[in-house]
Every structure is written in structure tokens, then in C-alpha cells.
Design a protein around this motif. Structure first.
Motif, mmCIF file in Angstrom:
data_model
loop_
_atom_site.group_PDB
_atom_site.id
_atom_site.type_symbol
_atom_site.label_atom_id
_atom_site.label_comp_id
_atom_site.label_asym_id
_atom_site.label_seq_id
_atom_site.Cartn_x
_atom_site.Cartn_y
_atom_site.Cartn_z
ATOM 1 N N SER A 198 -5.271 -21.395 -29.910
ATOM 2 C CA SER A 198 -5.088 -21.704 -28.496
ATOM 3 C C SER A 198 -3.802 -22.475 -28.203
ATOM 4 N N SER A 199 -3.132 -22.960 -29.245
ATOM 5 C CA SER A 199 -1.827 -23.618 -29.087
ATOM 6 C C SER A 199 -1.145 -23.633 -30.452
ATOM 7 N N ASP A 200 0.053 -24.182 -30.496
ATOM 8 C CA ASP A 200 0.778 -24.261 -31.771
ATOM 9 C C ASP A 200 0.057 -25.133 -32.790
ATOM 10 N N ILE A 201 -0.811 -26.041 -32.313
ATOM 11 C CA ILE A 201 -1.454 -26.993 -33.231
ATOM 12 C C ILE A 201 -2.975 -26.874 -33.281
ATOM 13 N N ALA A 202 -3.549 -25.912 -32.552
ATOM 14 C CA ALA A 202 -5.011 -25.889 -32.454
ATOM 15 C C ALA A 202 -5.589 -24.483 -32.521
ATOM 16 N N GLN A 203 -6.846 -24.436 -32.987
ATOM 17 C CA GLN A 203 -7.618 -23.200 -32.956
ATOM 18 C C GLN A 203 -9.020 -23.508 -32.461
ATOM 19 N N THR A 229 -19.786 -12.274 -31.265
ATOM 20 C CA THR A 229 -20.745 -11.394 -30.601
ATOM 21 C C THR A 229 -20.922 -11.764 -29.134
ATOM 22 N N CYS A 230 -21.269 -13.028 -28.862
ATOM 23 C CA CYS A 230 -21.555 -13.418 -27.478
ATOM 24 C C CYS A 230 -20.423 -14.193 -26.814
ATOM 25 N N GLY A 231 -19.437 -14.667 -27.598
ATOM 26 C CA GLY A 231 -18.288 -15.359 -27.036
ATOM 27 C C GLY A 231 -18.442 -16.844 -26.828
ATOM 28 N N SER A 232 -19.580 -17.427 -27.186
ATOM 29 C CA SER A 232 -19.769 -18.874 -26.988
ATOM 30 C C SER A 232 -18.742 -19.669 -27.774
ATOM 31 N N GLN A 233 -18.080 -20.615 -27.106
ATOM 32 C CA GLN A 233 -17.164 -21.519 -27.796
ATOM 33 C C GLN A 233 -17.982 -22.523 -28.607
ATOM 34 N N MET A 234 -17.633 -22.679 -29.869
ATOM 35 C CA MET A 234 -18.390 -23.543 -30.764
ATOM 36 C C MET A 234 -17.592 -24.744 -31.266
ATOM 37 N N SER A 235 -16.282 -24.565 -31.512
ATOM 38 C CA SER A 235 -15.526 -25.621 -32.178
ATOM 39 C C SER A 235 -14.067 -25.628 -31.762
ATOM 40 N N PHE A 236 -13.431 -26.743 -32.074
ATOM 41 C CA PHE A 236 -12.000 -26.958 -31.838
ATOM 42 C C PHE A 236 -11.468 -27.709 -33.042
ATOM 43 N N GLU A 237 -10.341 -27.248 -33.590
ATOM 44 C CA GLU A 237 -9.702 -27.924 -34.722
ATOM 45 C C GLU A 237 -8.210 -27.994 -34.448
ATOM 46 N N SER A 238 -7.594 -29.144 -34.755
ATOM 47 C CA SER A 238 -6.184 -29.341 -34.456
ATOM 48 C C SER A 238 -5.515 -30.151 -35.556
ATOM 49 N N THR A 239 -4.238 -29.866 -35.780
ATOM 50 C CA THR A 239 -3.473 -30.662 -36.743
ATOM 51 C C THR A 239 -3.269 -32.079 -36.223
ATOM 52 N N ARG A 240 -3.479 -32.301 -34.935
ATOM 53 C CA ARG A 240 -3.380 -33.667 -34.393
ATOM 54 C C ARG A 240 -4.488 -34.558 -34.938
ATOM 55 N N TRP A 241 -5.643 -33.973 -35.217
ATOM 56 C CA TRP A 241 -6.771 -34.703 -35.772
ATOM 57 C C TRP A 241 -7.186 -34.059 -37.087
ATOM 58 N N SER A 265 -11.134 -22.375 -21.725
ATOM 59 C CA SER A 265 -11.836 -21.794 -22.871
ATOM 60 C C SER A 265 -13.349 -21.955 -22.748
ATOM 61 N N GLY A 266 -13.779 -23.006 -22.056
ATOM 62 C CA GLY A 266 -15.205 -23.243 -21.891
ATOM 63 C C GLY A 266 -15.771 -22.733 -20.574
ATOM 64 N N SER A 267 -14.905 -22.204 -19.705
ATOM 65 C CA SER A 267 -15.331 -21.756 -18.370
ATOM 66 C C SER A 267 -16.162 -22.832 -17.679
ATOM 67 N N ALA A 268 -15.637 -24.063 -17.712
ATOM 68 C CA ALA A 268 -16.371 -25.210 -17.168
ATOM 69 C C ALA A 268 -15.399 -26.214 -16.571
ATOM 70 N N ALA A 269 -15.885 -27.040 -15.655
ATOM 71 C CA ALA A 269 -15.048 -28.059 -15.017
ATOM 72 C C ALA A 269 -14.680 -29.183 -15.978
ATOM 73 N N VAL A 270 -15.520 -29.439 -16.954
ATOM 74 C CA VAL A 270 -15.293 -30.453 -17.976
ATOM 75 C C VAL A 270 -16.070 -30.003 -19.214
ATOM 76 N N VAL A 271 -15.542 -30.309 -20.403
ATOM 77 C CA VAL A 271 -16.197 -29.853 -21.639
ATOM 78 C C VAL A 271 -16.577 -31.061 -22.502
ATOM 79 N N PRO A 272 -17.845 -31.152 -22.901
ATOM 80 C CA PRO A 272 -18.299 -32.259 -23.748
ATOM 81 C C PRO A 272 -18.084 -31.955 -25.228
ATOM 82 N N TRP A 273 -17.313 -32.824 -25.892
ATOM 83 C CA TRP A 273 -17.002 -32.645 -27.312
ATOM 84 C C TRP A 273 -17.573 -33.793 -28.129
ATOM 85 N N MET A 274 -17.750 -33.525 -29.412
ATOM 86 C CA MET A 274 -18.140 -34.559 -30.381
ATOM 87 C C MET A 274 -17.423 -34.248 -31.682
ATOM 88 N N GLY A 275 -16.911 -35.298 -32.341
ATOM 89 C CA GLY A 275 -16.107 -35.124 -33.536
ATOM 90 C C GLY A 275 -16.855 -35.433 -34.817
#
Length: 134
Positions: A64-69, A75-87, A37-47
Motif C-alpha cells: 500500500s506504500s513504499d514502506i507498508a503492506q 477470498t472475501c477481501g477482509s483486511q486483516m493486517s498491516f506491516e511497515s518498515t516504520r515499525w 483500505s478498510g472502507s471505514a471512517a476510522v480503523v481500529p488497530w492493535m499491535g
């Protein structure tokens, strides 16, 4: 370190955020889903607690899965956020969208069981084969 008041944006600037606190945690994710989703070898996240993130502009969401969006700029497609029922009660922001990404300091690596064998990062940070427990 990312401080309260830090801002971020997508590539085109249509979607922006301001955080009202320091992150609860930071991590470098090696999972296949984040890499793709990030077109990267590793993705830096912060919660953050969702109430500590103010958005301008409209994110588009992809389940992106049964538990996440994942939220991104429509417009430009940049990934901004991740949300999951796990957290529940957390929104994860992609740290590379910060106006000053050099303020980001990762605390750990997660999903290292899925890391790319050719990527060598020797930073001494803790490593978790799956998620670090919330």
C-alpha cells in the motif's frame, strides 16, 4: 481488553488468527490509507510481535506504500493486517476482525490531521496529528 488466546477471522473464515499475548498498543487510525483500505471512517488497530500471532489460512498482500503492506483474505477481501518498515518487529491486526470485537479498548487516536470533519468522536482519548511515536 484483548487477552492472550483471543481469536479473529475474516468474513468468510478462510483466514484466522490467534494471539498469544495482549496487544502492545491499540489505536484508532484516521489516515486516508487506512480509511480507504478498510472502507471505514476510522480503523481500529492493535499491535503485536509477529511471533505472538498464529495464522491459519493464507493472507494475500497488497503493497500500500513504499514502506507498508496490508494482508487480506484473497477470498472475501477482509483486511486483516498491516506491516511497515516504520515499525519493524510488529504486525498490526484490524480489531474489527476479532471474534469478540467488544473486548477491544482503544488507547488513542492517530493521524487525526486526516480525520473526516463530519465524524465526531468525543471519547477523551489522546489524539495525535500523525502517528503516536513507537
Amino acid at each position: 481488553m484483548v487477552k492472550a488466546g483471543a481469536t479473529g477471522r475474516c468474513l468468510c473464515g478462510a483466514v484466522r488468527f490467534t494471539v498469544a499475548s495482549e496487544p502492545m498498543w491499540t489505536a484508532l487510525c484516521h489516515c486516508d490509507s487506512c480509511r480507504r483500505s478498510g472502507s471505514a471512517a476510522v480503523v481500529p488497530w492493535m499491535g503485536f510481535a509477529p511471533d505472538n500471532v498464529a495464522w491459519t489460512g493464507a493472507r494475500t498482500f497488497f503493497k500500500s506504500s513504499d514502506i507498508a503492506q496490508r494482508g487480506f483474505c484473497g477470498t472475501c477481501g477482509s483486511q486483516m493486517s498491516f506491516e511497515s518498515t516504520r515499525w519493524p518487529g510488529e504486525v498490526h491486526l484490524c480489531a474489527t476482525t476479532l471474534e469478540d470485537p467488544s473486548a477491544y479498548e482503544p488507547q488513542l487516536h492517530c493521524h487525526t490531521a486526516e480525520h473526516l470533519h463530519w465524524l465526531k468522536i468525543d471519547d477523551g482519548l489522546p489524539r495525535f496529528e500523525r502517528s503516536a511515536e513507537p
